[in-house]
Design a protein around this motif. Structure first.
Motif, PDB file in Angstrom:
ATOM      1  N   SER A   1     -62.735  -4.450   2.663  1.00  0.00           N
ATOM      2  CA  SER A   1     -62.354  -4.752   4.047  1.00  0.00           C
ATOM      3  C   SER A   1     -63.152  -5.917   4.623  1.00  0.00           C
ATOM      4  O   SER A   1     -62.799  -6.461   5.670  1.00  0.00           O
ATOM      5  N   GLU A   2     -64.228  -6.304   3.945  1.00  0.00           N
ATOM      6  CA  GLU A   2     -65.049  -7.440   4.376  1.00  0.00           C
ATOM      7  C   GLU A   2     -64.477  -8.774   3.903  1.00  0.00           C
ATOM      8  O   GLU A   2     -64.928  -9.829   4.338  1.00  0.00           O
ATOM      9  N   ARG A   3     -63.480  -8.723   3.011  1.00  0.00           N
ATOM     10  CA  ARG A   3     -62.905  -9.969   2.505  1.00  0.00           C
ATOM     11  C   ARG A   3     -62.180 -10.697   3.634  1.00  0.00           C
ATOM     12  O   ARG A   3     -61.522 -10.065   4.473  1.00  0.00           O
ATOM     13  N   PRO A   4     -62.274 -12.032   3.676  1.00  0.00           N
ATOM     14  CA  PRO A   4     -61.678 -12.789   4.790  1.00  0.00           C
ATOM     15  C   PRO A   4     -60.159 -12.676   4.874  1.00  0.00           C
ATOM     16  O   PRO A   4     -59.594 -12.869   5.959  1.00  0.00           O
ATOM     17  N   ASN A   5     -59.495 -12.383   3.767  1.00  0.00           N
ATOM     18  CA  ASN A   5     -58.033 -12.305   3.787  1.00  0.00           C
ATOM     19  C   ASN A   5     -57.517 -10.877   3.961  1.00  0.00           C
ATOM     20  O   ASN A   5     -56.308 -10.636   3.899  1.00  0.00           O
ATOM     21  N   VAL A   6     -58.436  -9.919   4.159  1.00  0.00           N
ATOM     22  CA  VAL A   6     -58.034  -8.514   4.295  1.00  0.00           C
ATOM     23  C   VAL A   6     -58.369  -8.014   5.700  1.00  0.00           C
ATOM     24  O   VAL A   6     -59.494  -8.168   6.173  1.00  0.00           O
ATOM     25  N   ARG A   7     -57.378  -7.435   6.353  1.00  0.00           N
ATOM     26  CA  ARG A   7     -57.585  -6.788   7.649  1.00  0.00           C
ATOM     27  C   ARG A   7     -57.213  -5.315   7.469  1.00  0.00           C
ATOM     28  O   ARG A   7     -56.026  -4.976   7.339  1.00  0.00           O
ATOM     29  N   LEU A   8     -58.216  -4.451   7.420  1.00  0.00           N
ATOM     30  CA  LEU A   8     -57.994  -3.033   7.153  1.00  0.00           C
ATOM     31  C   LEU A   8     -58.304  -2.221   8.408  1.00  0.00           C
ATOM     32  O   LEU A   8     -59.381  -2.346   8.984  1.00  0.00           O
ATOM     33  N   GLN A   9     -57.342  -1.416   8.811  1.00  0.00           N
ATOM     34  CA  GLN A   9     -57.526  -0.526   9.955  1.00  0.00           C
ATOM     35  C   GLN A   9     -57.170   0.905   9.558  1.00  0.00           C
ATOM     36  O   GLN A   9     -56.318   1.110   8.674  1.00  0.00           O
ATOM     37  N   VAL A  10     -57.808   1.852  10.208  1.00  0.00           N
ATOM     38  CA  VAL A  10     -57.544   3.267   9.953  1.00  0.00           C
ATOM     39  C   VAL A  10     -56.938   3.885  11.201  1.00  0.00           C
ATOM     40  O   VAL A  10     -57.487   3.759  12.301  1.00  0.00           O
ATOM     41  N   MET A  11     -55.787   4.546  11.030  1.00  0.00           N
ATOM     42  CA  MET A  11     -55.181   5.297  12.125  1.00  0.00           C
ATOM     43  C   MET A  11     -55.736   6.718  12.079  1.00  0.00           C
ATOM     44  O   MET A  11     -55.411   7.492  11.175  1.00  0.00           O
ATOM     45  N   PRO A  12     -56.621   7.078  13.016  1.00  0.00           N
ATOM     46  CA  PRO A  12     -57.296   8.381  12.961  1.00  0.00           C
ATOM     47  C   PRO A  12     -56.408   9.539  13.404  1.00  0.00           C
ATOM     48  O   PRO A  12     -55.479   9.360  14.199  1.00  0.00           O
ATOM     49  N   PHE A  13     -56.707  10.721  12.872  1.00  0.00           N
ATOM     50  CA  PHE A  13     -55.998  11.926  13.300  1.00  0.00           C
ATOM     51  C   PHE A  13     -56.088  12.108  14.809  1.00  0.00           C
ATOM     52  O   PHE A  13     -55.144  12.572  15.452  1.00  0.00           O
ATOM     53  N   SER A  14     -57.233  11.746  15.371  1.00  0.00           N
ATOM     54  CA  SER A  14     -57.495  12.006  16.784  1.00  0.00           C
ATOM     55  C   SER A  14     -56.517  11.293  17.706  1.00  0.00           C
ATOM     56  O   SER A  14     -56.359  11.680  18.870  1.00  0.00           O
ATOM     57  N   PHE A  15     -55.829  10.250  17.203  1.00  0.00           N
ATOM     58  CA  PHE A  15     -54.889   9.528  18.064  1.00  0.00           C
ATOM     59  C   PHE A  15     -53.638  10.362  18.348  1.00  0.00           C
ATOM     60  O   PHE A  15     -53.006  10.219  19.384  1.00  0.00           O
ATOM     61  N   GLY A  16     -53.286  11.237  17.406  1.00  0.00           N
ATOM     62  CA  GLY A  16     -52.065  12.035  17.584  1.00  0.00           C
ATOM     63  C   GLY A  16     -50.845  11.305  17.055  1.00  0.00           C
ATOM     64  O   GLY A  16     -50.919  10.520  16.107  1.00  0.00           O
ATOM     65  N   GLY A  17     -49.686  11.542  17.691  1.00  0.00           N
ATOM     66  CA  GLY A  17     -48.454  10.904  17.247  1.00  0.00           C
ATOM     67  C   GLY A  17     -48.501   9.394  17.440  1.00  0.00           C
ATOM     68  O   GLY A  17     -49.147   8.897  18.358  1.00  0.00           O
ATOM     69  N   HIS A  18     -47.823   8.657  16.542  1.00  0.00           N
ATOM     70  CA  HIS A  18     -47.864   7.194  16.618  1.00  0.00           C
ATOM     71  C   HIS A  18     -46.572   6.594  16.090  1.00  0.00           C
ATOM     72  O   HIS A  18     -45.661   7.313  15.662  1.00  0.00           O
ATOM     73  N   SER A  19     -46.487   5.266  16.073  1.00  0.00           N
ATOM     74  CA  SER A  19     -45.241   4.566  15.740  1.00  0.00           C
ATOM     75  C   SER A  19     -44.922   4.558  14.250  1.00  0.00           C
ATOM     76  O   SER A  19     -43.863   4.067  13.857  1.00  0.00           O
ATOM     77  N   GLY A  20     -45.805   5.104  13.418  1.00  0.00           N
ATOM     78  CA  GLY A  20     -45.532   5.158  11.982  1.00  0.00           C
ATOM     79  C   GLY A  20     -44.910   6.464  11.549  1.00  0.00           C
ATOM     80  O   GLY A  20     -45.019   6.861  10.394  1.00  0.00           O
ATOM     81  N   GLU A  21     -44.220   7.117  12.474  1.00  0.00           N
ATOM     82  CA  GLU A  21     -43.681   8.452  12.198  1.00  0.00           C
ATOM     83  C   GLU A  21     -42.637   8.477  11.097  1.00  0.00           C
ATOM     84  O   GLU A  21     -42.384   9.525  10.500  1.00  0.00           O
ATOM     85  N   SER A  22     -42.006   7.328  10.796  1.00  0.00           N
ATOM     86  CA  SER A  22     -40.959   7.303   9.762  1.00  0.00           C
ATOM     87  C   SER A  22     -41.535   7.246   8.357  1.00  0.00           C
ATOM     88  O   SER A  22     -40.810   7.389   7.374  1.00  0.00           O
ATOM     89  N   GLY A  23     -42.844   7.025   8.217  1.00  0.00           N
ATOM     90  CA  GLY A  23     -43.467   6.992   6.903  1.00  0.00           C
ATOM     91  C   GLY A  23     -43.925   5.607   6.495  1.00  0.00           C
ATOM     92  O   GLY A  23     -43.860   4.644   7.262  1.00  0.00           O
ATOM     93  N   SER A  24     -44.381   5.499   5.268  1.00  0.00           N
ATOM     94  CA  SER A  24     -44.963   4.257   4.758  1.00  0.00           C
ATOM     95  C   SER A  24     -43.925   3.136   4.640  1.00  0.00           C
ATOM     96  O   SER A  24     -42.755   3.390   4.362  1.00  0.00           O
ATOM     97  N   PHE A  25     -44.380   1.902   4.827  1.00  0.00           N
ATOM     98  CA  PHE A  25     -43.516   0.737   4.636  1.00  0.00           C
ATOM     99  C   PHE A  25     -44.374  -0.505   4.448  1.00  0.00           C
ATOM    100  O   PHE A  25     -45.561  -0.516   4.798  1.00  0.00           O
ATOM    101  N   THR A  26     -43.766  -1.528   3.883  1.00  0.00           N
ATOM    102  CA  THR A  26     -44.449  -2.804   3.666  1.00  0.00           C
ATOM    103  C   THR A  26     -43.537  -3.941   4.102  1.00  0.00           C
ATOM    104  O   THR A  26     -42.327  -3.910   3.830  1.00  0.00           O
ATOM    105  N   ILE A  27     -44.102  -4.932   4.790  1.00  0.00           N
ATOM    106  CA  ILE A  27     -43.356  -6.127   5.195  1.00  0.00           C
ATOM    107  C   ILE A  27     -43.931  -7.319   4.441  1.00  0.00           C
ATOM    108  O   ILE A  27     -45.136  -7.579   4.500  1.00  0.00           O
ATOM    109  N   LEU A  28     -43.077  -8.027   3.722  1.00  0.00           N
ATOM    110  CA  LEU A  28     -43.497  -9.175   2.923  1.00  0.00           C
ATOM    111  C   LEU A  28     -42.984 -10.458   3.560  1.00  0.00           C
ATOM    112  O   LEU A  28     -41.794 -10.580   3.867  1.00  0.00           O
TER     113      LEU A  28
END
Length: 274
Positions: A188-215
């Motif tokens: 996550s320290e690499r300059p080309n990588v932006r890594l974020q964690v969506m914590p359980f504590s946030f509750g429901g979120h916009s990723g409810e449909s499941g995993s996806f990738t945009i290229l």
């Protein structure tokens, strides 16, 4: 797929039917359909004739698309692993290798580009029940080969949101999970990588449909592609309205998740608990 979708947009912009396009290259309507879906190889002459039919006279644009056609006919390095891959996945590997920006949300496990060898082995072994040890090793080898792209001279920007569930779900023993968490902190320290964690504590979120990738690709006239993996197949979406929906969902995930620095703190906390 990229060239095919581009040719489709050019044809539709001119109001030309698939039947008329097929006639211009001495082929059938179904051949044009297969070309636009990226399911057949491309002859340079056919691409040149279609570009002429579609009114593309700019030499730079023609050269770019003809070059793309030639590249599309060259088998990628990943084809040597086709015997251990599901039929839809080599397409994704090719698109991933051509992308200059990869944006992803993952909930089941750590994204393949960020997996350690031991963690990858545990994931693959669980997903390929009954497979031989040799086949499992080859699938892991492919995953590690893909990761070289992330640290190459032409490395893409990689923006990833990992759900906390992916970090807490054990693959392998405690040692494997600890190594994986430590690797995430480091990468996550690499300059080309932006890594974020969506914590359980946030509750429901916009990723409810499941995993996806945009290229996204360096050629500005090539549309983004959304990759959705299913149990027995995969979907590749490139229509603007579909892509926009997933971009909005990912943007919201990024806004709602702690930033990269705070996410590293979350990873360190999970590491101490493991």
């Amino acid at each position: 797929m990229l060239l095919g979708s581009h040719l489709r947009r050019l044809r539709e912009a001119r109001g030309i039917t698939r039947e008329a396009a097929g006639y211009s290259i001495r082929a059938s309507e179904s051949k044009i359909s297969r070309m636009e879906l990226g399911r057949v190889s491309f002859k340079t002459r056919d691409v040149e004739d279609l570009l002429t039919l579609y009114g593309i006279t700019d030499e730079a644009e023609r050269t770019s698309l003809v070059s793309l056609a030639k590249e599309a006919n060259v088998a990628g390095w990943w084809h040597s692993y086709s015997d251990v891959l599901p039929s839809w996945f080599p397409t994704y590997v090719g698109l991933e290798g051509a992308a200059h920006l990869i944006r992803s949300y993952e909930v089941q496990f750590v994204h393949g580009l960020l997996q350690t060898e031991s963690y990858a082995h545990a994931v693959v072994a669980r997903g390929m029940k009954g497979a031989s040890a040799a086949d499992i090793e080859r699938r892991v080898a492919l995953r590690l080969e893909r990761q070289k792209y992330l640290v190459s001279e032409k490395a893409p920007e990689f923006h990833i949101v990992l759900d906390e569930a992916a970090l807490r779900r054990p693959y392998g023993d405690r040692g494997v999970m600890r190594e994986q968490l430590q690797h995430l902190i480091e990468v996550s320290e690499r300059p080309n990588v932006r890594l974020q964690v969506m914590p359980f504590s946030f509750g429901g979120h916009s990723g409810e449909s499941g995993s996806f990738t945009i290229l996204s690709f360096p050629e500005s006239d090539l549309s983004d592609v959304v990759y959705l993996e299913q149990l027995t197949s995969a979907l590749y979406l490139d229509k603007r309205e579909d892509v926009t929906q997933y971009e909005s969902a990912l943007k919201q995930l990024q806004q709602d998740s702690p930033g990269p620095s705070e996410s590293r703190d979350l990873l360190r906390g999970l590491l101490q608990l493991s």
